[in-house]
Design a protein around this motif. Structure first.
Motif, short mmCIF file in Angstrom:
data_model
loop_
_atom_site.label_atom_id
_atom_site.label_comp_id
_atom_site.label_asym_id
_atom_site.label_seq_id
_atom_site.Cartn_x
_atom_site.Cartn_y
_atom_site.Cartn_z
N GLU A 56 -58.06 4.14 -10.18
CA GLU A 56 -58.08 5.41 -10.63
C GLU A 56 -56.42 5.82 -11.34
O GLU A 56 -56.06 6.15 -12.50
N THR A 57 -55.53 4.68 -10.70
CA THR A 57 -54.25 4.31 -11.05
C THR A 57 -53.33 3.87 -11.58
O THR A 57 -52.24 3.17 -11.51
N ALA A 58 -54.56 3.09 -12.28
CA ALA A 58 -54.00 1.72 -13.01
C ALA A 58 -54.19 2.46 -14.20
O ALA A 58 -54.63 3.16 -14.43
N PHE A 59 -52.59 1.50 -15.34
CA PHE A 59 -52.36 1.96 -15.91
C PHE A 59 -53.25 1.56 -16.74
O PHE A 59 -53.20 2.28 -17.65
N TYR A 60 -53.33 0.94 -16.66
CA TYR A 60 -54.28 0.32 -17.98
C TYR A 60 -55.77 1.63 -17.91
O TYR A 60 -56.36 2.08 -19.14
N THR A 61 -56.36 2.22 -17.58
CA THR A 61 -57.16 2.78 -16.49
C THR A 61 -57.03 4.50 -17.78
O THR A 61 -57.67 5.17 -18.59
N ALA A 62 -55.90 4.76 -17.56
CA ALA A 62 -55.12 6.19 -18.06
C ALA A 62 -55.66 5.68 -19.87
O ALA A 62 -56.01 6.43 -19.96
N PHE A 63 -55.56 4.67 -20.06
CA PHE A 63 -55.40 4.55 -21.48
C PHE A 63 -57.14 3.92 -22.52
O PHE A 63 -57.49 3.97 -23.28
N HIS A 64 -57.62 3.08 -21.30
CA HIS A 64 -59.16 2.35 -22.08
C HIS A 64 -60.63 2.40 -20.91
O HIS A 64 -60.34 1.67 -20.98
N ALA A 65 -60.02 3.02 -20.21
CA ALA A 65 -61.69 3.46 -19.74
C ALA A 65 -62.49 4.02 -20.66
O ALA A 65 -62.46 5.00 -20.68
N LYS A 66 -63.44 3.37 -20.49
CA LYS A 66 -64.67 3.79 -22.07
C LYS A 66 -65.50 4.83 -21.60
O LYS A 66 -66.50 5.26 -22.42
N LYS A 120 -65.79 11.58 -35.55
CA LYS A 120 -64.79 11.75 -36.08
C LYS A 120 -64.53 10.51 -36.91
O LYS A 120 -65.15 9.50 -35.99
N ALA A 121 -63.04 10.27 -37.47
CA ALA A 121 -62.09 8.84 -37.79
C ALA A 121 -61.28 8.89 -36.61
O ALA A 121 -60.12 9.65 -37.02
N VAL A 122 -61.55 8.09 -36.25
CA VAL A 122 -59.93 7.89 -34.44
C VAL A 122 -59.95 6.45 -34.37
O VAL A 122 -61.57 5.66 -35.12
N PRO A 123 -59.19 6.24 -33.99
CA PRO A 123 -59.00 4.67 -33.53
C PRO A 123 -60.10 4.05 -31.75
O PRO A 123 -59.71 4.96 -31.61
N VAL A 124 -60.49 3.14 -32.43
CA VAL A 124 -61.07 2.89 -30.91
C VAL A 124 -61.06 0.99 -30.99
O VAL A 124 -62.01 0.68 -29.79
N SER A 125 -60.50 1.01 -32.15
CA SER A 125 -60.56 -0.99 -31.48
C SER A 125 -59.02 -0.96 -30.60
O SER A 125 -58.14 0.00 -31.80
N CYS A 126 -58.67 -2.74 -30.73
CA CYS A 126 -57.80 -2.78 -30.30
C CYS A 126 -56.79 -2.43 -30.76
O CYS A 126 -55.47 -2.20 -30.64
N GLY A 127 -56.76 -3.40 -32.38
CA GLY A 127 -55.90 -3.15 -33.33
C GLY A 127 -55.05 -2.31 -33.92
O GLY A 127 -54.37 -2.13 -34.84
N GLN A 128 -56.51 -0.76 -33.82
CA GLN A 128 -56.16 0.43 -34.89
C GLN A 128 -54.89 0.99 -33.67
O GLN A 128 -54.50 1.49 -34.66
#
Length: 130
Positions: free
Chosen positions: A90-100, A118-126
């Motif tokens: 839960e406290t991993a920085f990555y988790t705050a943004f990438h938990a699916k 909705k048209a929202v970014p979901v891929s890494c490069g977006q």
């Protein structure tokens, strides 16, 4: 006497609204999301817009889930929040943004919105643009 009462009530309402406005947190329009100090970024920083998220009626506490509604809003990378390295926990920085499967994370919320059309970014490069 009613004129005095009207003026007094009007001034009171004005002062109350002014004091409430000054107590509201300062919200930046656009910002760049990046790792906590001391972390090495592996991808480019992400542009994020409070303006767009607010226009979509997303409440502050959706992302800032520990905010009490009164104090200053802290960054996700603030000490004690998502300031740990790695991809798990839960406290991993990555988790705050990438938990699916977590609607509090950027990616989790965006995947839910994408399924709803909705048209929202979901891929890494977006998000991590070069």
């Amino acid at each position: 006497m009613s004129r005095f009462l009207t003026v007094t009530l009007s001034l009171s309402a004005l002062l109350l609204s002014a004091s409430m406005a000054s107590a509201a947190p300062q919200v930046p329009g656009d910002l760049k999301l990046g790792p906590p100090e001391g972390f090495k970024a592996r991808k480019t920083m992400v542009d994020s817009s409070h303006t767009r998220h607010g226009a979509a009626d997303i409440q502050c506490a959706t992302c800032h889930h520990t905010w009490d509604g009164k104090s200053d809003v802290q960054s996700c990378a603030a000490p004690g929040c998502h300031d740990q390295p790695g991809k798990k926990g839960e406290t991993a920085f990555y988790t705050a943004f990438h938990a699916k499967k977590n609607d509090r994370s950027c990616l989790g919320c965006h995947k839910t919105l994408k399924k709803a059309g909705k048209a929202v970014p979901v891929s890494c490069g977006q998000c991590h643009q070069k």
